[in-house]
Design a protein around this motif. Structure first.
Motif, PDB file in Angstrom:
ATOM      1  N   SER A   1       0.551   2.519  -5.940  1.00 24.02           N
ATOM      2  CA  SER A   1      -0.598   2.319  -5.040  1.00 24.02           C
ATOM      3  C   SER A   1      -0.778   3.499  -4.092  1.00 24.02           C
ATOM      4  O   SER A   1      -1.895   3.923  -3.802  1.00 24.02           O
ATOM      5  N   CYS A   2       0.344   4.042  -3.599  1.00 18.60           N
ATOM      6  CA  CYS A   2       0.247   5.134  -2.631  1.00 18.60           C
ATOM      7  C   CYS A   2      -0.294   6.412  -3.259  1.00 18.60           C
ATOM      8  O   CYS A   2      -0.754   7.309  -2.554  1.00 18.60           O
TER       9      CYS A   2
ATOM     10  N   HIS B   1      -4.478   4.916  -5.027  1.00 13.55           N
ATOM     11  CA  HIS B   1      -5.479   4.487  -4.050  1.00 13.55           C
ATOM     12  C   HIS B   1      -5.369   5.289  -2.761  1.00 13.55           C
ATOM     13  O   HIS B   1      -4.360   5.942  -2.489  1.00 13.55           O
TER      14      HIS B   1
ATOM     15  N   SER C   1       0.811  -1.219   0.000  1.00 11.27           N
ATOM     16  CA  SER C   1       0.000   0.000   0.000  1.00 11.27           C
ATOM     17  C   SER C   1       0.843   1.267   0.000  1.00 11.27           C
ATOM     18  O   SER C   1       0.367   2.342  -0.372  1.00 11.27           O
TER      19      SER C   1
END
Length: 620
Positions: free
Chosen positions: A420-421, A424, A415
């Motif tokens: 992704s950071c 999302h 994450s």
């Protein structure tokens, strides 16, 4: 740091290509590659500039360099400008075609993809316990085999008894550790049922190879035995030898393999025999040649710097006050206070080290493979300086750990990783979620690093008996055997290759106690005809003149470098001016493009060199 990150993203995105790319984008990619690989105004290749940054970081002149980003960018630049492993394979085919050699026997990448891993051998106390269990289970199996079934006819029982006796004899003839304990302890009916489901490969994975030296050695021994004299390097005259020897030579020549390196070595020998024509060699100015020419003077420093970084990033290394700090761009100004912050920092530090090991191992392997294809003595020069910088014990130290734990490590937080950071929403992190990590079986980053290091070790030691003896002296066999616990075919293949090199030096008792490893070598590693690796009778196993081997190789390398890269190719035959006054007073004509590079030269050769004024005053 920001500039390096931007450059890394540019190189990584531009070097990715697809068949659907439009012509304009292909042209831009080609132009960008040319700018990185080939100097515009007699400057150095961009990869060499990055090597200089690595050397300055390790020498202490620039400790603030973000070394992880420098190494990652250097790896990707080498991939882009020189080419990856698939490009290397096609370049090798093209080179063989130009030299008039037959194409490669098989695609090595495809062969390794189709290989299946072998089950790991037993170790230590477990081995002795398995031997005792195997003996007891064989006695129990004999009792089961000898029991007669009242529901079967006498003819059927007699046939099965003969089969049981044959199987038992085969088991008793083999080494206990060579037998699978699960198979040995099963009754015959279960054994038959399981055998039908077992996978048996169709033949061996690799086609056998023979060197010219192997054919010469075979004929030398045969002539000495049957005729009483030898003919040197003659492999065609078979007069006076019996018919089986003729057939053997015919089979050996069918599997003879001539490498690009063999042709290059022969060409160097011919050039040395004709010193007056040494300057007539045509050298292709490709990206690899220009990089080697730029790196030549500082190759020892570059190799030492890379190995220093690899040592500092190895999980088996302990922190020392005099070691280089590769965590300067990771450690925060204020140390963590909470448990969660400490866990995040610990994972980030380990991940940082893993990425450094991955990039160093990958770029070293790329350099070795490209230099070997470009010219064998370029490869040997880099290899020798790696050996002199203790690369062999360093890699063995790296593997002297719980390698399964290292390959299954979960030092990443998906994450928090890009993208992704950014894409999302960031979830709430807890200590439990950090401990769980990802659900992958392997950490592919660490598996990739281990395979690269094993391949480097193979390249440094192949056909070098002095370096193979280093593996024996540093007791690498148990370290490498532990690595076989990783059930991944490519990693096991390179481990078994390293073990195969050493078997002739290990002694009969070691070979007798490691029959399962010997069987795995036979099954997975390429065979060289007339190579009695399993018996240890080879004359090359004699331990003398190993130091002379390295010295002779160094002489060949120095001749090659002096001949090709000195300004005067026939410098041995030119008069030398030793008068200080006349040498200093000479007028030198500088090239037209000198003003493009003189600042870089001053920075690298004058300003960045430390001057010991006290020593200078003492001398004066």
């Amino acid at each position: 740091m920001v500039q390096l990150s931007v450059l890394y993203m540019m190189v990584e995105n531009i070097r990715q290509h697809s068949e659907l790319d439009d012509p304009e984008w292909k042209t831009l990619r080609s132009n960008f590659r040319e700018e990185l690989a080939f100097p515009v105004h007699s400057e150095e290749p961009f990869a060499h500039l990055l090597f200089t940054m690595v050397a300055k970081f390790c020498s202490g002149h620039c400790p603030h360099f973000p070394m992880k980003k420098v190494l990652l960018l250097l790896w990707k630049v080498l991939l882009f400008t020189l080419g990856g492993f698939i490009e290397l394979q096609s370049m090798k085919q093209q080179k063989r075609l130009e030299l008039g050699l037959p194409p490669l026997l098989e695609d090595s990448i495809q062969v390794m993809k189709n290989m299946k891993p072998t089950s790991p051998p037993s170790y230590g106390i477990e081995l002795g316990e398995q031997q005792r269990r195997g003996r007891r289970s064989r006695r129990d199996s004999l009792d089961l085999y000898n029991e007669k079934d009242p529901f079967k006819s006498e003819e059927t029982q007699a046939t099965e008894e003969e089969e049981n006796e044959e199987i038992t004899e085969n088991m008793m003839d083999g080494e206990p550790e060579a037998q699978d304990k699960d198979i040995v302890s099963q009754p015959l009916a279960t054994l038959r049922a399981n055998t039908e489901r077992v996978y048996f490969p169709k033949g061996l994975s690799w086609a056998p190879k023979v060197r010219e030296k192997d054919i010469e050695s075979f004929l030398e021994i045969s002539r000495s035995k049957f005729i009483g004299f030898t003919l040197g390097h003659d492999t065609d005259t078979l007069v006076g030898l019996p018919r089986p020897i003729h057939e053997s030579v015919k089979i050996l020549k069918q599997h003879k393999y001539v490498s690009v390196a063999d042709i290059q070595i022969k060409k160097e020998e011919e050039l040395e025999k004709c010193p007056l024509f040494l300057g007539e060699e045509k050298v292709e100015d490709n990206a690899c040649e220009l990089l080697y020419k730029a790196m030549l003077i500082n190759i020892p420093q570059y190799m030492i710097a890379l190995l220093k970084i690899l040592l500092a990033a190895a999980p088996t290394s302990k922190a020392k006050t005099d070691s280089i700090n590769i965590l300067a761009d990771v450690l925060p100004e204020e140390m963590p206070i909470t448990v969660l912050q400490s866990m995040k920092l610990g994972i980030d530090v380990n991940r940082h080290k893993e990425i450094i090991v991955k990039s160093v191992s990958a770029l070293l392997l790329l350099l070795l493979k490209h230099f070997k294809l470009n010219h064998i003595y370029q490869f040997e020069y880099v290899s020798q300086h790696l050996v002199f910088a203790n690369c062999i014990p360093l890699i063995l130290k790296f593997f002297n750990q719980n390698i399964m734990s290292y390959i299954c490590a979960k030092n990443s937080i998906s994450s928090l990783e890009f993208p992704s950071c950014v894409v999302h929403e960031l979830p709430e992190l807890t200590a439990e979620s950090l401990e769980t990590g990802d659900n992958n079986q392997f950490c592919w980053r660490n598996l990739f690093s281990c395979i690269n290091l094993l391949r480097i070790l193979n390249k440094l030691t192949k056909w070098k008996h002095s370096r193979t003896m280093m593996l024996v002296v540093f007791k690498s066999a148990p370290i490498l055997k532990r690595a076989l616990k990783v059930k991944q075919a490519m990693l096991q293949l390179y481990v078994l290759r390293l073990l195969k090199m050493q078997t002739k030096y290990m002694g009969r008792q070691w070979r007798k106690s490691n029959m399962k490893t010997m069987s795995a070598i036979y099954q997975m590693v390429r065979h060289r005809m007339n190579d009695d690796w399993a018996y240890g009778n080879d004359v090359d196993a004699r331990p003398w003149d190993f130091q002379a081997e390295e010295c002779t190789l160094r002489q060949y390398i120095e001749r090659f470098n002096n001949r090709r890269y000195e300004k005067n190719p026939v410098w041995e035959f030119s008069p030398v001016d030793n008068c200080l006054q006349s040498v200093v007073g000479q007028r030198m004509d500088l090239p037209e493009d000198f003003h493009y590079t003189y600042e870089l030269w001053l920075e690298r050769e004058v300003f960045s060199k430390p001057i010991h004024w006290d020593e200078l005053l003492k001398c004066s």
